[in-house]
Motif scaffolding. Structure first.
Motif, mmCIF file in Angstrom:
data_model
loop_
_atom_site.group_PDB
_atom_site.id
_atom_site.type_symbol
_atom_site.label_atom_id
_atom_site.label_comp_id
_atom_site.label_asym_id
_atom_site.label_seq_id
_atom_site.Cartn_x
_atom_site.Cartn_y
_atom_site.Cartn_z
ATOM 1 N N TYR A 70 -41.872 -23.700 -54.188
ATOM 2 C CA TYR A 70 -40.479 -23.514 -53.782
ATOM 3 C C TYR A 70 -39.588 -24.563 -54.444
ATOM 4 C CZ TYR A 70 -36.347 -23.249 -50.822
ATOM 5 O OH TYR A 70 -35.054 -23.144 -50.371
ATOM 6 N N PHE A 71 -40.064 -25.810 -54.491
ATOM 7 C CA PHE A 71 -39.320 -26.891 -55.140
ATOM 8 C C PHE A 71 -39.066 -26.543 -56.604
ATOM 9 C CE2 PHE A 71 -38.992 -30.757 -57.593
ATOM 10 C CZ PHE A 71 -38.150 -31.557 -56.835
ATOM 11 N N ARG A 72 -40.096 -26.096 -57.317
ATOM 12 C CA ARG A 72 -39.961 -25.764 -58.742
ATOM 13 C C ARG A 72 -39.020 -24.585 -58.957
ATOM 14 N NH1 ARG A 72 -45.844 -26.385 -58.356
ATOM 15 N NH2 ARG A 72 -46.276 -28.526 -58.940
ATOM 16 N N SER A 73 -39.089 -23.606 -58.080
ATOM 17 C CA SER A 73 -38.217 -22.436 -58.176
ATOM 18 C C SER A 73 -36.751 -22.842 -58.026
ATOM 19 C CB SER A 73 -38.599 -21.421 -57.109
ATOM 20 O OG SER A 73 -37.669 -20.376 -57.059
ATOM 21 N N LEU A 74 -36.472 -23.658 -57.034
ATOM 22 C CA LEU A 74 -35.102 -24.105 -56.786
ATOM 23 C C LEU A 74 -34.606 -25.009 -57.914
ATOM 24 C CD1 LEU A 74 -32.868 -23.821 -54.729
ATOM 25 C CD2 LEU A 74 -33.880 -25.696 -53.433
ATOM 26 N N ALA A 75 -35.460 -25.910 -58.384
ATOM 27 C CA ALA A 75 -35.078 -26.804 -59.481
ATOM 28 C C ALA A 75 -34.812 -26.001 -60.757
ATOM 29 C CB ALA A 75 -36.171 -27.839 -59.716
ATOM 30 N N GLY A 76 -35.608 -24.972 -61.006
ATOM 31 C CA GLY A 76 -35.398 -24.122 -62.182
ATOM 32 C C GLY A 76 -34.076 -23.390 -62.127
ATOM 33 N N LYS A 77 -33.695 -22.933 -60.950
ATOM 34 C CA LYS A 77 -32.400 -22.260 -60.795
ATOM 35 C C LYS A 77 -31.257 -23.233 -61.054
ATOM 36 C CE LYS A 77 -34.173 -18.734 -57.819
ATOM 37 N NZ LYS A 77 -35.065 -18.651 -56.741
ATOM 38 N N LEU A 78 -31.417 -24.467 -60.609
ATOM 39 C CA LEU A 78 -30.383 -25.474 -60.873
ATOM 40 C C LEU A 78 -30.322 -25.817 -62.358
ATOM 41 C CD1 LEU A 78 -30.717 -27.830 -57.790
ATOM 42 C CD2 LEU A 78 -28.815 -26.316 -58.356
ATOM 43 N N GLN A 79 -31.465 -25.804 -63.040
ATOM 44 C CA GLN A 79 -31.455 -26.037 -64.487
ATOM 45 C C GLN A 79 -30.623 -24.973 -65.192
ATOM 46 O OE1 GLN A 79 -35.679 -26.335 -65.524
ATOM 47 N NE2 GLN A 79 -35.211 -28.333 -66.399
ATOM 48 N N TYR A 80 -30.761 -23.751 -64.775
ATOM 49 C CA TYR A 80 -29.977 -22.665 -65.359
ATOM 50 C C TYR A 80 -28.484 -22.874 -65.087
ATOM 51 C CZ TYR A 80 -28.501 -17.936 -66.519
ATOM 52 O OH TYR A 80 -27.865 -16.871 -67.080
#
Length: 164
Positions: A30-40
């Protein structure tokens, strides 16, 4: 987090004082998913790029502290939802770049993080924020490495604009 209260900055001033720094986060996916969305999101929100980059460096083994920082970025976005990149038609074609770096900002590797923003007139056209591949001996060396990347970007942009 739609009902959260907004934050004035994406990260706190004292990152080492965030609680639960040694406690592993229970759901790293979940952490990686949310961080990836913020990267975008950083493509249109350069104001969060450093904060998102900082949090994404912890993706391999996030802690509860890292998740608190991730939520703080979301709270900052909530308060600045109208911000973004604006392009103005009425601007000059001067290329400008602003660069900066810290010195040994990473407490684990002692590597510096450098970044730059490139403008065409008043319009931002490129940006970068990266941890440097080697350890700098002093602040001047860290700044020089970042400035070298910025000059390389300007050189490439100048040749691209000449071709266009």
């Amino acid at each position: 987090m739609s009902d959260c209260s907004p934050m004035p900055t994406p990260l706190p001033l004292q990152l080492d004082k965030v609680p639960h720094q040694d406690e592993p986060f229970s759901n790293p996916t979940y952490f990686r998913s949310l961080a990836g969305k913020l990267q975008y999101l950083t493509l249109t929100r350069p104001d969060i790029q450093f904060a998102v980059n900082f949090v994404c460096q912890k993706m391999h083994s996030p802690t509860v502290s890292d998740f608190i920082l991730l939520k703080r970025i979301l709270r900052y976005i909530k308060g600045t939802i109208t911000m973004g990149i604006n392009f103005s038609k009425k601007t000059d074609c001067t290329i400008r770049v602003y660069s900066d770096s810290d010195w040994a900002g990473c407490k684990e590797t002692h590597r510096s993080t450098g970044g730059f923003y490139t403008f065409l007139g008043s319009n931002i056209i490129s940006l970068s924020s990266k941890k440097q591949p080697t350890i700098s001996k002093n602040l001047t060396e860290a700044e020089y490495r970042t400035m070298l990347k910025a000059v390389s970007e300007i050189t490439w942009l100048s040749s691209l604009l000449k071709e266009i």
